[in-house]
Design a protein around this motif. Structure first.
Motif, PDB file in Angstrom:
ATOM      1  N   TYR A  76       0.814  -1.217  -0.152  1.00  0.00           N
ATOM      2  CA  TYR A  76       0.027   0.121  -0.273  1.00  0.00           C
ATOM      3  C   TYR A  76       0.738   1.173   0.052  1.00  0.00           C
ATOM      4  O   TYR A  76       1.883   1.436   0.789  1.00  0.00           O
ATOM      5  CB  TYR A  76      -0.809   0.088   1.134  1.00  0.00           C
ATOM      6  CG  TYR A  76      -1.781   1.246   1.176  1.00  0.00           C
ATOM      7  CD1 TYR A  76      -2.876   1.398   0.343  1.00  0.00           C
ATOM      8  CD2 TYR A  76      -1.550   2.415   2.138  1.00  0.00           C
ATOM      9  CE1 TYR A  76      -3.749   2.571   0.457  1.00  0.00           C
ATOM     10  CE2 TYR A  76      -2.470   3.548   2.088  1.00  0.00           C
ATOM     11  CZ  TYR A  76      -3.331   3.534   1.491  1.00  0.00           C
ATOM     12  OH  TYR A  76      -4.320   4.612   1.251  1.00  0.00           O
ATOM     13  N   GLN A 107       0.894   4.938   0.715  1.00  0.00           N
ATOM     14  CA  GLN A 107      -0.089   6.202   1.412  1.00  0.00           C
ATOM     15  C   GLN A 107      -0.053   7.300   0.464  1.00  0.00           C
ATOM     16  O   GLN A 107      -1.200   7.989   0.249  1.00  0.00           O
ATOM     17  CB  GLN A 107       0.475   6.242   2.702  1.00  0.00           C
ATOM     18  CG  GLN A 107      -0.035   7.373   3.302  1.00  0.00           C
ATOM     19  CD  GLN A 107      -1.700   6.949   4.189  1.00  0.00           C
ATOM     20  OE1 GLN A 107      -1.443   5.764   4.222  1.00  0.00           O
ATOM     21  NE2 GLN A 107      -2.586   7.748   3.977  1.00  0.00           N
ATOM     22  N   ASP A 108       1.163   7.580  -0.257  1.00  0.00           N
ATOM     23  CA  ASP A 108       1.024   8.860  -1.262  1.00  0.00           C
ATOM     24  C   ASP A 108       0.156   8.750  -2.089  1.00  0.00           C
ATOM     25  O   ASP A 108      -0.338   9.760  -2.392  1.00  0.00           O
ATOM     26  CB  ASP A 108       2.692   8.859  -1.630  1.00  0.00           C
ATOM     27  CG  ASP A 108       3.682   9.148  -0.704  1.00  0.00           C
ATOM     28  OD1 ASP A 108       3.297   9.764   0.487  1.00  0.00           O
ATOM     29  OD2 ASP A 108       4.838   8.903  -0.998  1.00  0.00           O
ATOM     30  N   THR A 109       0.024   7.603  -2.819  1.00  0.00           N
ATOM     31  CA  THR A 109      -0.942   7.500  -4.039  1.00  0.00           C
ATOM     32  C   THR A 109      -2.292   6.846  -3.742  1.00  0.00           C
ATOM     33  O   THR A 109      -3.096   6.874  -4.333  1.00  0.00           O
ATOM     34  CB  THR A 109      -0.111   6.931  -4.902  1.00  0.00           C
ATOM     35  OG1 THR A 109       0.131   5.705  -4.705  1.00  0.00           O
ATOM     36  CG2 THR A 109       1.114   7.484  -5.654  1.00  0.00           C
ATOM     37  N   ARG A 110      -2.344   6.416  -2.194  1.00  0.00           N
ATOM     38  CA  ARG A 110      -3.636   5.530  -1.934  1.00  0.00           C
ATOM     39  C   ARG A 110      -3.940   4.532  -2.854  1.00  0.00           C
ATOM     40  O   ARG A 110      -4.937   4.360  -3.209  1.00  0.00           O
ATOM     41  CB  ARG A 110      -4.693   6.785  -1.738  1.00  0.00           C
ATOM     42  CG  ARG A 110      -4.441   7.692  -0.750  1.00  0.00           C
ATOM     43  CD  ARG A 110      -5.571   8.681  -0.490  1.00  0.00           C
ATOM     44  NE  ARG A 110      -6.635   7.781  -0.022  1.00  0.00           N
ATOM     45  CZ  ARG A 110      -7.900   8.116   0.434  1.00  0.00           C
ATOM     46  NH1 ARG A 110      -8.218   9.377   0.197  1.00  0.00           N
ATOM     47  NH2 ARG A 110      -8.797   7.502   0.683  1.00  0.00           N
ATOM     48  N   THR A 111      -2.599   3.762  -3.307  1.00  0.00           N
ATOM     49  CA  THR A 111      -2.954   2.765  -4.153  1.00  0.00           C
ATOM     50  C   THR A 111      -2.536   1.474  -3.320  1.00  0.00           C
ATOM     51  O   THR A 111      -1.318   1.159  -2.927  1.00  0.00           O
ATOM     52  CB  THR A 111      -1.992   2.853  -5.280  1.00  0.00           C
ATOM     53  OG1 THR A 111      -2.305   4.306  -5.903  1.00  0.00           O
ATOM     54  CG2 THR A 111      -2.131   1.834  -6.354  1.00  0.00           C
TER      55      THR A 111
END
Length: 97
Positions: A47, A49-53
């Motif tokens: 996961y 966090q920066d791209t929420r991917t």
């Protein structure tokens, strides 16, 4: 005879799926179940966090037919799996070469 075909906006459908799961971790269980059904012996979740991917990788067999992937409520699993596990019939698998 006129033929009418159901169409789906994939982006909106995927965004709406978040309301299909009762808990934020339910999707992880579904992804693990898909990998197991595909015969995977390895699954990883990453996961950002920066791209929420969320990126999921496994060594399962993948999907045999792209059309099945794009057909709502069609899981592609055999009758034994369908009767035992009630697969949801919508999900995305990306095969890595």
């Amino acid at each position: 005879m006129k033929t009418t075909q159901l169409s789906v906006n994939p982006e909106k459908l995927i965004n709406s799926l978040r309301f299909s799961f009762t808990q934020s971790t339910t999707v992880l269980g579904e992804l693990m179940q898909n990998a197991r059904r595909a015969g995977a012996t390895f699954v990883s979740f990453e996961y950002s966090q920066d791209t929420r991917t969320l990126t999921v990788c496994d060594d399962g067999c993948g999907i045999a037919c792209l059309e099945t992937l794009l057909t709502v409520a069609e899981s592609g699993w055999d009758i034994e799996v369908i009767e035992r596990e009630y697969p949801f019939g919508l999900g995305v698998r990306r095969e890595v070469a």
